[in-house]
Design an enzyme around this catalytic site. Structure first.
Site, PDB file in Angstrom:
ATOM      1  N   VAL A  46       0.980  -1.018  -0.054  1.00 16.19           N
ATOM      2  CA  VAL A  46       0.078  -0.115  -0.146  1.00 16.19           C
ATOM      3  C   VAL A  46       0.940   1.278   0.006  1.00 16.19           C
ATOM      4  O   VAL A  46       0.690   2.092  -0.747  1.00 16.19           O
ATOM      5  CB  VAL A  46      -0.978   0.053   1.279  1.00 16.19           C
ATOM      6  CG1 VAL A  46      -1.797   1.369   1.288  1.00 16.19           C
ATOM      7  CG2 VAL A  46      -1.857  -1.123   1.117  1.00 16.19           C
TER       8      VAL A  46
ATOM      9  N   ASP B 230      10.105   3.118   6.700  1.00 18.62           N
ATOM     10  CA  ASP B 230       9.930   1.843   7.247  1.00 18.62           C
ATOM     11  C   ASP B 230      10.859   1.532   8.000  1.00 18.62           C
ATOM     12  O   ASP B 230      12.198   1.815   7.878  1.00 18.62           O
ATOM     13  CB  ASP B 230       9.871   0.830   5.881  1.00 18.62           C
ATOM     14  CG  ASP B 230       9.295  -0.183   5.956  1.00 18.62           C
ATOM     15  OD1 ASP B 230       8.067  -0.341   5.583  1.00 18.62           O
ATOM     16  OD2 ASP B 230       9.869  -1.119   6.845  1.00 18.62           O
TER      17      ASP B 230
ATOM     18  N   ARG C 205      14.624  -3.297   3.424  1.00 14.40           N
ATOM     19  CA  ARG C 205      13.572  -2.981   2.450  1.00 14.40           C
ATOM     20  C   ARG C 205      14.090  -1.412   2.002  1.00 14.40           C
ATOM     21  O   ARG C 205      13.769  -1.079   0.892  1.00 14.40           O
ATOM     22  CB  ARG C 205      12.355  -2.562   3.334  1.00 14.40           C
ATOM     23  CG  ARG C 205      11.147  -2.085   2.529  1.00 14.40           C
ATOM     24  CD  ARG C 205      10.786  -2.870   1.600  1.00 14.40           C
ATOM     25  NE  ARG C 205       9.452  -2.422   0.818  1.00 14.40           N
ATOM     26  CZ  ARG C 205       8.959  -2.863  -0.542  1.00 14.40           C
ATOM     27  NH1 ARG C 205       9.805  -3.388  -1.458  1.00 14.40           N
ATOM     28  NH2 ARG C 205       7.877  -2.173  -0.874  1.00 14.40           N
TER      29      ARG C 205
ATOM     30  N   THR D 211      -2.535  -4.253   9.044  1.00 15.79           N
ATOM     31  CA  THR D 211      -3.554  -4.610  10.467  1.00 15.79           C
ATOM     32  C   THR D 211      -4.086  -6.188  10.289  1.00 15.79           C
ATOM     33  O   THR D 211      -5.208  -6.171   9.534  1.00 15.79           O
ATOM     34  CB  THR D 211      -4.641  -3.460  10.344  1.00 15.79           C
ATOM     35  OG1 THR D 211      -5.050  -3.491   8.954  1.00 15.79           O
ATOM     36  CG2 THR D 211      -4.234  -2.188  10.757  1.00 15.79           C
TER      37      THR D 211
ATOM     38  N   THR E   6      -6.781  -0.608   6.986  1.00 17.83           N
ATOM     39  CA  THR E   6      -8.081  -1.268   7.024  1.00 17.83           C
ATOM     40  C   THR E   6      -8.206  -1.409   9.002  1.00 17.83           C
ATOM     41  O   THR E   6      -7.273  -2.080   9.347  1.00 17.83           O
ATOM     42  CB  THR E   6      -8.315  -2.541   6.571  1.00 17.83           C
ATOM     43  OG1 THR E   6      -7.986  -2.284   5.005  1.00 17.83           O
ATOM     44  CG2 THR E   6      -9.711  -2.960   6.839  1.00 17.83           C
TER      45      THR E   6
ATOM     46  N   CYS F  31      -6.814  -8.708   2.915  1.00 15.49           N
ATOM     47  CA  CYS F  31      -8.191  -8.098   2.787  1.00 15.49           C
ATOM     48  C   CYS F  31      -9.250  -9.091   3.183  1.00 15.49           C
ATOM     49  O   CYS F  31     -10.047  -8.859   4.212  1.00 15.49           O
ATOM     50  CB  CYS F  31      -8.343  -7.216   1.904  1.00 15.49           C
ATOM     51  SG  CYS F  31      -7.456  -5.525   1.615  1.00 15.49           S
TER      52      CYS F  31
ATOM     53  N   ARG G 177       0.725 -13.134   2.372  1.00 14.21           N
ATOM     54  CA  ARG G 177      -0.005 -12.976   3.420  1.00 14.21           C
ATOM     55  C   ARG G 177      -1.350 -13.461   3.712  1.00 14.21           C
ATOM     56  O   ARG G 177      -2.135 -13.495   2.801  1.00 14.21           O
ATOM     57  CB  ARG G 177      -0.251 -11.318   3.662  1.00 14.21           C
ATOM     58  CG  ARG G 177       1.045 -10.672   3.760  1.00 14.21           C
ATOM     59  CD  ARG G 177       0.488  -8.988   3.698  1.00 14.21           C
ATOM     60  NE  ARG G 177       0.333  -8.478   2.464  1.00 14.21           N
ATOM     61  CZ  ARG G 177       0.029  -7.299   2.316  1.00 14.21           C
ATOM     62  NH1 ARG G 177      -0.177  -6.556   3.095  1.00 14.21           N
ATOM     63  NH2 ARG G 177      -0.621  -7.025   0.857  1.00 14.21           N
TER      64      ARG G 177
END
Length: 424
Positions: free
Chosen positions: A17, A35, A40, A86, A121, A261, A332
């Site tokens: 995202v 981050d 990364r 999240t 989210t 999601c 994920r």
């Protein structure tokens, strides 16, 4: 209130995202991508995104974008956008650990007049009830007096090269009328598809969480129909292809439901519902059905092995695909893990092959190595993820991985119906 042209943006969290968001803002605004993962940051500074969401040329176009893992570098920003994961915990409860940590990070660097925008989210109320108090305590500033907040839920679809960030309409909101106008105007700078200004932060939070809950429930219905049709000895895909000739039939398909999601967001909604005294029925029923599909797939395979007199205990099984969806490296909440664990529970030896990843997501049977399969080695083959590479490989080549007598389960129905193939 800040002027949009004076915005100095910090994007906190550079995953699926955050990075696309930072890149788009970095084309026009002073933007800092932050981050806590130093590896990364080093990769991004070298011009490479391991999630494959952003190409090297896109990173080069973001002329005003820099990357850092140093907290003090954030102090020069005046707009903080939080895009951290999240997930849910082992008990399927919302896990706000990363979100609250990011809120504390913002609290350490935010100044008077600044704006913080959350994209992660959450359940309705989390921004104002959980995140903002952390920022107030850490910063010593007062919400809606010294600093302001907005919420604009992410709508990133990993692996989707057709629907990119600028092409997806963005819901926005703010803690005051002026803040809402600022947040909406800021996103209008990068979202060519336009924005929708929600009347409150809670409305924007709720809109996000039901988007995926709706999809989850619809897929659960199709999965339950597949369970019924299997007992009636009817091919589910045959039924769906016939039904979709009606103009308003929704084209959902059975299968595994995971990811960051659809397999997670409904639990955020049900958690909040139960907190206020309501026990959801339809949403939780859908979750139970979808969470059980891995077990159903393996049970079908085992029954067919028994029918063909193939010994189950000690059998070698090849699972094709480890990601949560096709054509992306995102593992994920991949429900392929359920298939692997279930096979292990039956005493099978499992190999996993997926050219999109270098390792298998965590399983209960400690299988973490991606295998290069050899022909003629497997008693069962489970095609769990519909990667294009498997379609191009073709049915015959995949069948060659199996022993002369083996079971083949095409979970995603990527091949035409034919004798010898199991489908959900």
């Amino acid at each position: 209130m800040l002027n949009i042209m004076d915005a100095k943006i910090a994007v906190i969290g550079l995953g699926y995202v955050g990075l696309p968001l930072a890149v788009e803002f970095g084309k026009s605004h002073s933007t800092l991508g932050f981050d806590i993962n130093g590896t990364r940051i080093a990769q991004l500074k070298s011009g490479h995104d391991t999630t494959l969401e952003i190409g090297n040329s896109d990173l080069e176009k973001a002329k005003h974008l820099q990357f850092t893992d140093t907290l003090t570098d954030l102090r020069d920003s005046n707009v903080y956008i939080v895009t951290v994961p999240t997930p849910i915990d082992a008990y399927k409860r919302p896990d706000l650990t990363a979100l609250l940590s990011a809120s504390d990070t913002v609290g350490q660097v935010i100044s008077k007049g600044d704006v913080v925008i959350f994209e992660s989210t959450v359940y309705p109320g989390a921004t104002e009830d959980d995140c903002i108090p952390v920022i107030e305590v850490t910063s010593g500033l007062t919400f809606n007096v010294d600093f302001f907040a907005g919420y604009s839920p992410e709508r990133i679809n990993p692996g989707d090269k057709a629907h990119r960030l600028p092409d997806i309409k963005k819901v926005t909101s703010g803690s005051t009328l002026k803040t809402a106008a600022f947040v909406d105007g800021l996103y209008q700078c990068i979202i060519t598809a336009g924005t929708y200004l929600a009347p409150s932060i809670k409305v924007a939070e709720a809109a996000k969480v039901i988007e995926n809950t709706q999809r989850d429930v619809n897929i659960a219905l199709i999965n339950e129909l597949a369970l019924i049709f299997n007992k009636l000895d009817i091919d589910t895909m045959d039924v769906l292809e016939a039904a979709q000739t009606k103009w308003n039939f929704l084209p959902f398909r059975p299968g595994l439901v995971g990811g960051h999601c659809i397999g997670v967001d409904p639990y955020y909604l049900t958690h909040k519902a139960q907190e206020v005294g309501y026990t959801p029925e339809v949403v939780l029923a859908g979750r139970r059905i979808n969470d059980g599909m891995g077990t159903y797939v393996v049970t079908r395979v085992v029954r067919e092995m028994i029918n063909r007199e193939i010994p189950v205990k000690g059998a070698r099984v090849l699972v094709l695909g480890a990601t949560f969806k096709e054509n992306c490296p995102d593992t994920r909440n991949s429900r392929v893990v359920d298939i692997i664990n279930e096979c292990c529970d039956f005493g099978m030896q499992v190999d996993v092959h997926d050219p999109w990843v270098n390792a298998v997501p965590e399983t209960s049977c400690a299988i973490d190595t991606i295998t290069t399969p050899e022909n003629g080695q497997y008693d069962a083959i489970i095609l769990a993820v519909g990667h294009d590479v498997f379609k191009k490989l073709g049915f015959d080549s995949i069948q060659d991985y199996g022993k002369p007598a083996h079971v083949f389960m095409d979970v995603k129905a990527i091949f035409p119906k034919m004798d010898g193939i199991l489908r959900i």
